[in-house]
Each structure stands twice: as structure tokens, then as C-alpha cells.
Design an enzyme around this catalytic site. Structure first.
Site, PDB file in Angstrom:
ATOM      1  N   CYS A 213       8.073  -6.641   0.932  1.00 39.49           N
ATOM      2  CA  CYS A 213       6.617  -6.489   1.066  1.00 39.49           C
ATOM      3  C   CYS A 213       5.910  -7.836   1.025  1.00 39.49           C
ATOM      4  O   CYS A 213       5.687  -8.391  -0.056  1.00 39.49           O
ATOM      5  CB  CYS A 213       6.107  -5.577  -0.042  1.00 39.49           C
ATOM      6  SG  CYS A 213       4.330  -5.341   0.011  1.00 39.49           S
TER       7      CYS A 213
ATOM      8  N   CYS B 184       2.617  -7.872  -0.856  1.00 41.11           N
ATOM      9  CA  CYS B 184       2.754  -7.796  -2.321  1.00 41.11           C
ATOM     10  C   CYS B 184       3.191  -9.153  -2.894  1.00 41.11           C
ATOM     11  O   CYS B 184       2.712  -9.576  -3.938  1.00 41.11           O
ATOM     12  CB  CYS B 184       3.805  -6.767  -2.735  1.00 41.11           C
ATOM     13  SG  CYS B 184       3.705  -5.208  -1.887  1.00 41.11           S
ATOM     14  N   ASP B 185       4.118  -9.809  -2.217  1.00 38.76           N
ATOM     15  CA  ASP B 185       4.794 -10.961  -2.826  1.00 38.76           C
ATOM     16  C   ASP B 185       4.538 -12.300  -2.151  1.00 38.76           C
ATOM     17  O   ASP B 185       4.959 -13.339  -2.681  1.00 38.76           O
ATOM     18  CB  ASP B 185       6.317 -10.706  -2.843  1.00 38.76           C
ATOM     19  CG  ASP B 185       6.669  -9.455  -3.630  1.00 38.76           C
ATOM     20  OD1 ASP B 185       5.956  -9.174  -4.612  1.00 38.76           O
ATOM     21  OD2 ASP B 185       7.629  -8.764  -3.266  1.00 38.76           O
TER      22      ASP B 185
END
Ligand code: NDP
Length: 321
Positions: A133, A136-137
Site C-alpha cells: 500500500c 499507507c506507507d
């Protein structure tokens, strides 16, 4: 006893809920114990959902769909389904917290789960430099060198997005041509921070606590090289989430739930499926939403055709189609 329970909170699940709720079926929608909204909660800009000329952020789109479903009376439960009993007139849905809900119809819209490379250290390094992701990261990789694996739209989208943070992004693809759409390809080719490594597969992930590099094999001659980097994003597609219905619903050769023609009808009467879980081909937010519509309408017609005694036994009001 419910008339309808919808499992899944992506575009298919929410759209089915909007239609079912507007048909006075008082749907119960089981979202997920982690986060409602499905995979679009992990994306950034969605540019191809009709009605949003300037694009819309994935999470914003999903929250709007949720609000629309709730506005007409959908009840949403944040929990995981752990068991489904689909045979017979009354379907039973068991949740992680032990609650059991019953309904005359089920819409199964569980979407798909990210594929893994199948490497030894992939799970161990998940969250330590290996990710599925970018939104997300990506933030953790400021001014770093990283790689994205895959040749589809997801890989291009992730690679482009990650150049906001990383200094350099390798795209590693096992062929010498991409599967991604022309627009996405052109955008990636034009990005000076992206370098393509063609005909290559990731064979090793190196690092103790954090990823420090990867071993990449050239599929044409078998030679292996090491790349020093701190992040590996895996974007190689997804598989339909069908584990709850194995042995109950018929699956296709591609592993999706089999439905009857263009309908959402599965092999079990009263059970309808929609979205990525039935679609090995298109897998777009808008096609999933359309598929959710089909499932809600199919469920509505099924309920309307049930004998009154069945509805009475189930203590539900006849559907107003
Ligand atoms: P795809 O299935 O389209 O692509 C997967 C890619 O990963 C392919 O290039 C495939 O290689 C490669 N791959 C698969 N398995 C492996 C493996 N084990 N090792 C190495 N490489 C592997 O998946 P996507 O997630 O990219 O896209 C899914 C759907 O979602 C598509 O319909 C896409 O159009 C859509 N989408 C649309 C977006 C948008 O329009 N903005 C954004 C993201 C996705 P090969 O080509 O050799 O098979």
C-alpha cells in the site's frame, strides 16, 4: 431475521445497500473489523469514476457511498464474517464477536486480496520495508530508493505516487511490455524518478530488521543482481476473497464466484454475488458499483417471488418492489 444481509463495504457492497435500503429492505451490511470502505480507502486520486470531473480521493468517495447507504436506513456492522451457512431458506452469518444474523438473502461482495510474490522473507519483512500500500506507507520512504513490482495499472499508480517521497523508484516487471493502460504507462515513462527493469523477477529480499536490498533475476538469462534499496512495494494484482464460501458456492476456473449470465445469481437460491469477487476482468470501482446494483435488484425480485408463508415464517414484511 433480515430480508437481506450484504457482506462487504466496497463499491459493490455499498451500492447494493443503497438500492436495497431504498427498496425498504432494511439491509444489514457487514463491513470489516479493520476498516470499512474496501480497497479504495488505500488509494489516492480516483480520476475515472463518473461524476467527478476533477477526480476524487478514494476514501472520500467511499465515505460518501457509506453516508448514502446509511441515509436510506442501512445498518452497518464493523466486524468480520467468520462463518456463512447459505443452504436452505434462511441464511446464517456468524461474526467474529460471536453474533449470528439470519436473512432470507445474502449479497456476497467481499472483493479481492492483494497477491504475494511467495518469497521466503515476504511476510517477515511486511511492515519493515515490504508493503502492498503506497498511500499507507509511502511517507516512510522520503529521499530513499525503492522498487515497485508489477506491470499493471496498480504498479504504475503506486510508482508514480511514490515519486512524491522517494528519490528513485525502480519498476520491476517480468516481461518487456506493460499490461497497464496507455495513460498510466505514459505517465510512468515520463516520470524522471522512475527507472524500468524489464524481464526481471524479485528472487530475494535482504535485511534483518529492515529491508536493505533485493536480489533480482533476469528471466531471459537467469543472472541475478543485487539492488540496494529500502522499500519494496508489491503491486501484482489481487485474488477474489472466496474462503468463506468454499464448498458452498460454485467458483469459476479463475477462482471467482460463478454467477448466472449477467445476473448476480449464484448456484444457491437467495445468494447473490457482486463486485471483484465475481469479476476476473474489469475490476473497476464503477463496474463493481453496477454489479452491486444488479445484486440488490436480483435479491429484491427473489424476495418478491417468495411465498407469503415464507416471509411470514421469517417474520419479515413483503418487499415493496
Ligand atoms: P493486473 O492483474 O492488471 O496486473 C498485475 C501485474 O502484476 C501484471 O503486470 C502481472 O504480470 C504482474 N504479476 C502478477 N503476478 C506476478 C508475480 N507472481 N510476479 C511478478 N509479477 C506478477 O492487476 P492490477 O492490480 O494492476 O490491476 C487490477 C485491475 O484494476 C485492472 O483492471 C486495472 O485496470 C485496475 N486498476 C485501475 C486503476 C486506474 O484506472 N486508475 C488503478 C489500479 C488498478 P504479467 O503482465 O506478466 O501478467
Amino acid at each position: 431475521m433480515r430480508q437481506i444481509i450484504i457482506i462487504g463495504s466496497g463499491p459493490a457492497g455499498y451500492t447494493a445497500a443503497i438500492y436495497a435500503a431504498r427498496a425498504n429492505l432494511s439491509p444489514l451490511l457487514i463491513a470489516s473489523s479493520v476498516e470499512a470502505g474496501g480497497e479504495l480507502m488505500k488509494t489516492t486520486e480516483v480520476e475515472n469514476y463518473p461524476g467527478f470531473a476533477e477526480g476524487i480521493q478514494g476514501p472520500e468517495l467511499m465515505l460518501a457511498m457509506q453516508a448514502q447507504a446509511e441515509r436510506f436506513g442501512t445498518e452497518i456492522v464493523l466486524d468480520d464474517v467468520v462463518k456463512l451457512e447459505l443452504e436452505g431458506e434462511v441464511k446464517r452469518v456468524t461474526l467474529g464477536n460471536g453474533d449470528v444474523h439470519e436473512a432470507l438473502t445474502i449479497v456476497f461482495a467481499t472483493g479481492s486480496a492483494y497477491r504475494k510474490l511467495g518469497l521466503e522473507d515476504e511476510d517477515r519483512m511486511s511492515g519493515h520495508g515490504v508493503s502492498w500500500c503506497a498511500t499507507c506507507d509511502g511517507f516512510f520512504f522520503r529521499q530513499k530508493t525503492i522498487a515497485v513490482v508489477g506491470g499493471g495499472d496498480s504498479a504504475m499508480e503506486e510508482a508514480n505516487f511514490l515519486t512524491k517521497f522517494a528519490d528513485k523508484v525502480y519498476v520491476i516487471h517480468r516481461k518487456d511490455t506493460l499490461r497497464a493502460s496507455k495513460t498510466m504507462q505514459d505517465r510512468a515513462f515520463a516520470n524522471p524518478k522512475i527507472e524500468f527493469l524489464w524481464n526481471k523477477e524479485v528472487a530475494h529480499i535482504y535485511g534483518d530488521e529492515l529491508v536493505t536490498g533485493i536480489g533480482v533475476v533476469d528471466v531471459t538469462d537467469g543472472t541475478e543482481t543485487t539492488l540496494d534499496l529500502s522499500g519494496l512495494f508489491i503491486a501484482i494484482g489481487a485474488d477474489p476473497r472466496t474462503h468463506l464460501v468454499h464448498g458452498q458456492l460454485t467458483l469459476t476456473a479463475e477462482g471467482t464466484v460463478a454467477v448466472d449470465g449477467r445476473s448476480s445469481r449464484t448456484n444457491i437460491p437467495g445468494v447473490f454475488a457482486a463486485g471483484d469477487v465475481i469479476d476476473p476482468t474489469y475490476r473497476q470501482a464503477v463496474t463493481a458499483a453496477g454489479s452491486g446494483t444488479v445484486a440488490a435488484l436480483d435479491a429484491e425480485h427473489y424476495l418478491a417471488a417468495l411465498p407469503k408463508e415464507v416471509l411470514a415464517r421469517a417474520e419479515v414484511q413483503p418487499a415493496t418492489v
